[in-house]
Every structure is written in structure tokens, then in C-alpha cells.
Design a protein around this motif. Structure first.
Motif, short mmCIF file in Angstrom:
data_model
loop_
_atom_site.label_atom_id
_atom_site.label_comp_id
_atom_site.label_asym_id
_atom_site.label_seq_id
_atom_site.Cartn_x
_atom_site.Cartn_y
_atom_site.Cartn_z
N ASN A 86 100.23 57.22 38.84
CA ASN A 86 99.53 56.09 39.44
C ASN A 86 98.16 55.90 38.79
O ASN A 86 97.49 56.89 38.45
N ILE A 87 97.77 54.65 38.64
CA ILE A 87 96.43 54.31 38.14
C ILE A 87 95.66 53.64 39.28
O ILE A 87 96.14 52.68 39.88
N ASN A 367 97.73 61.22 39.04
CA ASN A 367 96.91 60.23 39.73
C ASN A 367 95.67 60.03 38.88
O ASN A 367 94.84 60.94 38.74
N VAL A 368 95.58 58.85 38.28
CA VAL A 368 94.52 58.54 37.33
C VAL A 368 93.47 57.68 38.02
O VAL A 368 93.75 56.55 38.44
N TYR A 369 92.27 58.21 38.16
CA TYR A 369 91.18 57.50 38.82
C TYR A 369 90.24 56.94 37.75
O TYR A 369 89.64 57.70 36.99
N ASP A 599 96.91 66.14 38.73
CA ASP A 599 98.37 66.21 38.56
C ASP A 599 99.06 66.38 39.90
O ASP A 599 98.42 66.41 40.96
N SER A 600 100.39 66.51 39.88
CA SER A 600 101.16 66.53 41.11
C SER A 600 100.87 67.75 41.98
O SER A 600 101.13 67.73 43.18
N VAL A 607 89.98 64.95 30.78
CA VAL A 607 89.99 63.52 30.47
C VAL A 607 89.11 63.28 29.26
O VAL A 607 88.22 64.08 28.95
N PRO A 608 89.32 62.18 28.55
CA PRO A 608 88.46 61.86 27.41
C PRO A 608 87.00 61.71 27.85
O PRO A 608 86.72 61.11 28.89
N GLN A 609 86.12 62.26 27.07
CA GLN A 609 84.70 62.22 27.38
C GLN A 609 84.00 61.21 26.46
O GLN A 609 84.36 61.06 25.30
N SER A 610 83.00 60.55 27.01
CA SER A 610 82.19 59.65 26.20
C SER A 610 81.39 60.47 25.19
O SER A 610 80.87 61.54 25.51
N VAL A 611 81.32 59.96 23.98
CA VAL A 611 80.53 60.61 22.93
C VAL A 611 79.26 59.78 22.73
O VAL A 611 79.32 58.59 22.41
N CYS A 612 78.13 60.40 22.93
CA CYS A 612 76.85 59.69 22.82
C CYS A 612 76.12 60.11 21.56
O CYS A 612 76.15 61.28 21.17
N GLN A 613 75.48 59.15 20.92
CA GLN A 613 74.73 59.45 19.70
C GLN A 613 73.46 58.60 19.65
O GLN A 613 73.43 57.49 20.17
N GLN A 614 72.44 59.15 19.01
CA GLN A 614 71.19 58.43 18.84
C GLN A 614 71.37 57.45 17.69
O GLN A 614 71.37 57.81 16.53
#
Length: 734
Positions: A86-87, A367-369, A599-600, A607-614
Motif C-alpha cells: 500500500n502507498i 506499507n509505504v508512507y 513490512d508485513s 528508504v532512499p535518503q536525500s543527498v545534500c550538497q553545497q
């Protein structure tokens, strides 16, 4: 040999009164033999003396039976069941909102207390009345079936619940095979009509009941059983057929569902052909099996006579409730849902390759939030609906809105002016439908992107400041037929003496000596080309990439002089990420759409993480803030500024492509960045000569942007941007 409870030292069954009992009087030689073996099986004495008669009657040579049986595995590896994923989006009150479900098998596993007693009793009464008395094999039923096989020359039923559970587990294991050929071969073996298959199931059933309690096996059976089509497990069956839960099923409903398990094709309830003779007598096949189960429940004192009679009299009235299947059920959020599903299928976090990732998602019970903010999403949906039509005569029009949280990359809103479909026939026949997400890159389910026009100038501005130039510095900004040679540290000098490239200004401005600030406020093309003459084209491209800017089609960014004024086709989401980076003091964080996955079993998954750069230094970002705030208050974006309420400090930059075919508004507060655009998906139209019901097409971007940012400002607020002092930002050129 150990002596089991309920047996005397020689393995004979002790007299007792079971909760589910059935007494038979076998006659003749076969009857006496089968009765003896039944006692042996019931006590777990399934060795040569017991197996040989069974196997012999089943068609296998008695001399081989002991070796064959003891050569079979005792343990059944039980793999996780395929469950729907589910999303969700989060609502303002913090509760999850289901956007869509995905599955190969529509199943929701439930616990023991989530299954009503009527279901449990109906299962045992209909499938295995002596379930709680035997050790995994119903001796009487099995041997009666063997005798019928011998006499009738065909394999009969008689499988216990444990045996049926074993068969279902083996079939589920087949579903995990990588190829269709392997799946079918495995399935044929697991369902073959043969005595050897039955014997294997018997052996494994004994092993299962040694390892698990009776209640655990019964629950496992109820969760794994097929109820027709893609419906698996008692909870999904209750949802699908009667729009209720497994714990709330009535007696009659419970018996009807357990009737389906016996033969899903014959006893189905969701096929019009299975209904006959009017409502009172409809679903005759299911009714016959249902009433048999009710009779059995009465026989074994699981229900009263009154309960039995009322249930038999009850009509069978299915309320077929189709589950949410795929992103088309997400309505206006369907394209965001599509983006999330693309992330789940493309990010290595979820598996080594695309096939594995898709399999994990469709079968894993996730279950994807997501990051979607339903307040902003609803505002974007309203703004799009009020300002851009689904289609327009003679013009393949696209409308897009993407919002990103500054500092985290979390995607807060994503809508477009089309209805969602994955059916090519529908998309081809109806211009109001599409499968393409105009907001995202091609490999994320998107299009090939759109030219951003002057919105792309912010990267030249950043490089201009990085190379030490000021906002107050003037350049040769006259329109001209020959622009000469531009510096390019990557590709070598680029010559633009050709008369074929002579860009003009949007309002035909002819100023010869604009400052960088003036060129920014009024979006002067020739001013920015003049700025590019003084800096490095390769540097402009690298600075754009530092803001996570990239072509939507995956090709490298073009770094020509013409790229300065926005010819690279990019995704609106990419522009939102870049403006969030500018607003975040030059720190750009890549887009993320998923906050958490459970998961069940309730375990959190990575989960994929945001990559931040200057992307640029804080000083450069501060100078950009100074200029881009001016665009809002006294430049080309004043319509967005004046229409936004409440107002907080905001930066922005407009963009218009040749012939006014694409119009953009890009901007941000210190908390939220939003891009709103009206684009030509194919072909083009002069938006300054085209009117929607809401007004001029070219100004729809401002109406949409301000509507979304008004909600964002009210919810998230906004702080003053860092700005350098005017004496630094506007220092005169050397």
C-alpha cells in the motif's frame, strides 16, 4: 517409537470424546485393513507397517513404500506469503490516507483473534471434522479416498487441513520462481494428480503439525487459501465478497466463503454466470456447499438449530468490493503515486535489479508512507483544476505543479492537468488521459522534459557571482547578429559568429549596457548572454549540475551559449529542487518521496535518503537571494508576489520559451519551493494569445503558484533570506 498422547503402548487409539468426531463401520477385508492403518496414522505410527497398505492401495509397489516415504523431507520451508503493498499519504491530522495498493495476490494476513469463530468452525466442519484429533492426516478420510481411488481408478480427495496447507505452501513457493517456465513446472509438480504427491503432502503435513500448534496451522491455512481469482486469505475474501472483515463475518457468510475454498471455480460468487433463479435461490452451487457446511457445524454442535435454520434461510448477497489496484485509484494524486512506484522499482535500496524490486514491492506487503502533504496537494489540485483545462482544441496542453520542502528534498505536492491511465488505448483515444508524468524524469515515468526558458538563468547568475562578478556590473547587452567567441574550459572556445543565432529579448528591449541585476529583474536574454561572454560555459553547466539540474531524458546538459537562456529540456521537479537549493543558502537536497516503509511484520525497511550538497557558497546564495527577491517585488514575477497571501520573504524567477509555448513560475520561501508551469506537450501554441476560462494562458502559472504558496506560507511560514549588504552585492565593476 515414542508413545503419543491418546495412544496405548502399542499405538492403538485410546477411547475419548473429541470435539469433532465421526464414527464409521468399515466392512469387509478392505474396511478392516483401513481401520487398522487409520489407527496407526492417527497415532503418528506412519512407518512401513502403516505406509505400505496405503501406498499399495494408491498404486505404488508396497515393497518400495518404506524407502520412498522415509526418503521424503520431513520439514516444509514456509516462505513469506505474497501480500499486497500500500502507498499512503499523510493527512493534516496525521492519519494515513490510502492512495493505492499493488499486488500479485490480493492478501492481507491477519492474526488468530482477527478471525471470527464462525470461520474457524466452518473451516473444520467443511474440510476436516477430526482436525483437532489427528496428527496431520485424517486417517479415515484419507484411506476412504484411497479405497475409492482403487475402486474408481481416480485420485479422490480426503486431504486434511494440514495437507491442504502444505499444498498451498508448495504452490506459493512456485510463485517465487524467476521465470514463467520454472513457475509452471513447479506448479505442475505441486498439483499433480498422483499418489506420490499425496504421500509427500502426508509426510510434510506430519512435520508441520510437529512444528506448529493446531491453531497456528489453521490460521496459516486461512491466510494462504485461495478464494477465487486473485483473492487470497480470509481477510481479503471478507473484504472482497462481503465488504467486511474476517472478524465480522456472519455465520452464513463464513460458510459461503469456506465453500469457495473447496472449489473456487465451481463455488465462486463474483461471476454473473454463478447466479441463477433469482435472488432468493441464486448462486445454487455455492448454496449447496454452504448448506452442507452449516449441516456439519450443526452435527458437531458448533451452532444451534436456530442458528442453522436462520443461516440456511439467508440469501447469498455478495457485495463485491474491488480493492484499490494501482495508481489509477489515487485520483488527482495518481501521478505522484506513479512517481513513488517508479522510485520503488528503480532505487537499488529495494533490490539488485528492476525485476527483483518489482517483485519485492508487489508481493512484500509493504506499507509505504510518502512525503505528500495533502493540504498542499489539495491546494495544487484545486489550482490546476481552476486554471488549466484537461485538453484544449488544437493544442496538446500540459499543466504541472511540483512542491518540495526546502532543506530536506521531500516532495510535498505533484499534480498535472490530465487523468491518469496505464492503458495505451485509452491514452491514444482520449487527450484528457496520459500515462506520462510531466513533472518527473523519463526514467521515473515522466516525459522527455520541457525547456525552462529564463528560469534556467539562475545558474548563469550563480556562476557569474562565483567567478567574482557583481550584481551591479554592466555588460554589453545589445541584441546582435554575431556574438563572437565564448570561453569553454571543457570543450574549448565556442564561436557564435554565425548570423543564424541572434536571440532577442521578450519585450524587444534594446538596452546596451544592462547590469546583471537589471537583466535578472527584467529577464533580459541579451544581458545574460553578455554575462555568459565574461564567464565559463563549462562552469555554468557544472554549477547547474551542482544544483542537481539534469536533462529529463538522461542525456548530458548542453553547455552552449544558447543553453544560458534555457534550451535544456528538464523536469519541473528538478527545477523545484534547484530553487529549494537556492533558498537553502546554496545547499541542494535531492528529491525524496518516501518517509518510511513498514513490512508485513511491522519492521522498518531502509528508504532512499536525500543527498545534500553545497552547490554554491553561502555568500553567493545570499547575493542570489537579493536579486531573486527583487524579481518577486519589482520584476517579472510581481503577479505571483501580489497574489500570494500571507506573504513571507520569497524568491522567484519566471521562464518563457520561444513563441510563448511554455511558461513557468519558479520560486520559494525559506521553507517550500514550488514550480508551476503551462507547457506544450507536443506542438505549440502562443500562450499570450490563448485564453482559458480562468484567463490568459500565459498567466495561469502565476495564479497556480500563488494559490499553492499561499497554503504553504500559512502552514510552514517563512524566514528572511540571507542577503549580503548592497555595497557587496552591488559593488561596481573593476
Amino acid at each position: 517409537m515414542s508413545v503419543q498422547d491418546g495412544c496405548d503402548p502399542v499405538g492403538r487409539k485410546k477411547p475419548q470424546e473429541p470435539s469433532f468426531t465421526e464414527t464409521r463401520s468399515p466392512g469387509g477385508v478392505i474396511g478392516g485393513l483401513l481401520g487398522l492403518v487409520a489407527a496407526a496414522i492417527a497415532c503418528g505410527v506412519l512407518v512401513a507397517g502403516a505406509v505400505t497398505p496405503v501406498v499399495a492401495l494408491g498404486g505404488l509397489a508396497a515393497s518400495n513404500s518404506m524407502a520412498y516415504f522415509e526418503g521424503l523431507p520431513e520439514y516444509l520451508a514456509i516462505t513469506p506469503l505474497s501480500q499486497k503493498s500500500n502507498i499512503y499519504a499523510m493527512q493534516a491530522d496525521g492519519t494515513p490516507l490510502l492512495l493505492a495498493s499493488f499486488y500479485d495476490q490480493n492478501r492481507v494476513e491477519v492474526g488468530w483473534d482477527q478471525v471470527g469463530q464462525f470461520v474457524k468452525d466452518a473451516t473444520i466442519a467443511g474440510e476436516d471434522p477430526r482436525y483437532y484429533e489427528h496428527n496431520g492426516i485424517d486417517a479415515q478420510g484419507t484411506l476412504r479416498a484411497v479405497a475409492m481411488t482403487v475402486l474408481g481408478d481416480q485420485i479422490q480427495g480426503g486431504s486434511s487441513i494440514a495437507q491442504q496447507y502444505v499444498k498451498n505452501v508448495r504452490v506459493q513457493t512456485c510463485e517465487l520462481e524467476a521465470t514463467e517456465a520454472k513457475r509452471m513446472s513447479c506448479y505442475d509438480e505441486a498439483t499433480a494428480t498422483s499418489a506420490s504427491r499425496k504421500l509427500k503432502e502426508m509426510r510434510l503435513a506430519l512435520g508441520v503439525e510437529k512444528r506448529y500448534t493446531k491453531d497456528e496451522v489453521l490460521l496459516g491455512y486461512l491466510n494462504i487459501a485461495g478464494f477465487g481469482g486473485r483473492v487470497y486469505g480470509i481477510e481479503s475474501a471478507a473484504n472482497y465478497y462481503f465488504n467486511t472483515s474476517a472478524s465480522a463475518l456472519t455465520l452464513a457468510q463464513s460458510a459461503s466463503l469456506m465453500a469457495i475454498v473447496n472449489n473456487p471455480v465451481k463455488f465462486q460468487l463474483d461471476n454473473p454466470d454463478s447466479f441463477s433463479n433469482g435472488a432468493a435461490n441464486g448462486y445454487a452451487a455455492n448454496r449447496t456447499r454452504r448448506d452442507y457446511i452449516l449441516d456439519q457445524m450443526l452435527r458437531y454442535d458448533k451452532i444451534t438449530q436456530q442458528q442453522h435454520d436462520e443461516a440456511v434461510a439467508a440469501p447469498i448477497e455478495p457485495q463485491i468490493t474491488e480493492p484499490s489496484t494501482g495508481c489509477q485509484t489515487a485520483g488527482p494524486s495518481a501521478f505522484f503515486c506513479d512517481y513513488v512506484s517508479a522510485v520503488l522499482q528503480t532505487d537499488p535500496v529495494f533490490g539488485a535489479d528492476a525485476d527483483t524490486r518489482l517483485l519485492n514491492f508487489r508481493r512484500g506487503g509493504y506499507n509505504v508512507y510518502t512525503t505528500l502533504d495533502m493540504e498542499l496537494q489539495n491546494a495544487a489540485t484545486r489550482a490546476m483544476g481552476e486554471n488549466v483545462p484537461l485538453s484544449y482544441p488544437g493544442w496538446d496542453v500540459g499543466g504541472v505543479i511540483s512542491s518540495v520542502e526546502v532543506g530536506s528534498g521531500r516532495v510535498l505536492a505533484m499534480v498535472q492537468n490530465k487523468a491518469y491511465t496505464q492503458d495505451p488505448a485509452v491514452a491514444g483515444a482520449d487527450p484528457t488521459y496520459t500515462a506520462l508524468n510531466y513533472n518527473t524524469d523519463y526514467d521515473q515515468g515522466g516525459s522527455g522534459g520541457f525547456q525552462p526558458g529564463s528560469g534556467y538563468k539562475v545558474f548563469t547568475l550563480a556562476e557569474w557571482l562565483k567567478e567574482g562578478h557583481s550584481l551591479n556590473e554592466r555588460v554589453d547587452s545589445r541584441p546582435k547578429a554575431s556574438w563572437g567567441t565564448f570561453k569553454d574550459s571543457c570543450l574549448g572556445p565556442q564561436n557564435y559568429d554565425s548570423e543564424h543565432w541572434s536571440p532577442k529579448n521578450d519585450a524587444n528591449e534594446a538596452g546596451a549596457n544592462y547590469t546583471a541585476l537589471q537583466s535578472t529583474l527584467q529577464s533580459i536574454n541579451t544581458g545574460y548572454i553578455g554575462m555568459a561572454k565574461k564567464i565559463d560555459l563549462c562552469g555554468i553547466r557544472k554549477t547547474a549540475e551542482a544544483f542537481d539540474m539534469h536533462r529529463a531524458d538522461g542525456e548530458p546538459l548542453v553547455q552552449s551559449a544558447s543553453a544560458v537562456i534555457g534550451i535544456n529540456e528538464v523536469a519541473p521537479l528538478s527545477m523545484a529542487v534547484a530553487f529549494a537549493g537556492i533558498a537553502n543558502n546554496g545547499v541542494t537536497c535531492s528529491a525524496v518521496a518516501i518517509d518510511r516503509i513498514v513490512d508485513s511484520s511491522g519492521a522498518e525497511l531502509p528508504v532512499p535518503q536525500s543527498v545534500c550538497q553545497q552547490s554554491v557558497t553561502p555568500d553567493v546564495a545570499a547575493a542570489m537571494h537579493f536579486a531573486l527577491q527583487g524579481v518577486m517585488t519589482s520584476g517579472t514575477a510581481t503577479q505571483s508576489w501580489t497574489s500570494t497571501s500571507p506573504r513571507v520573504p520569497m524568491i522567484g524567477k519566471t521562464g518563457t520559451t520561444d513563441g510563448n509555448k511554455d511558461t513557468w513560475m519558479n520560486g520559494a520561501s525559506s521553507e517550500v519551493a514550488t514550480v508551476a508551469a503551462v507547457v506544450s506537450v507536443t506542438g505549440d501554441a502562443n500562450q499570450r494569445a490563448t485564453y482559458f476560462d480562468s484567463g490568459l494562458a500565459s498567466t495561469a502559472r502565476h495564479r497556480m503558484w500563488s494559490a499553492v504558496m499561499s497554503v504553504a506560507n500559512a502552514k510552514y511560514g517563512g524566514n528572511p533570506f540571507t542577503t549580503i549588504s548592497p555595497s557587496t552585492a552591488l559593488r561596481p565593476s573593476n
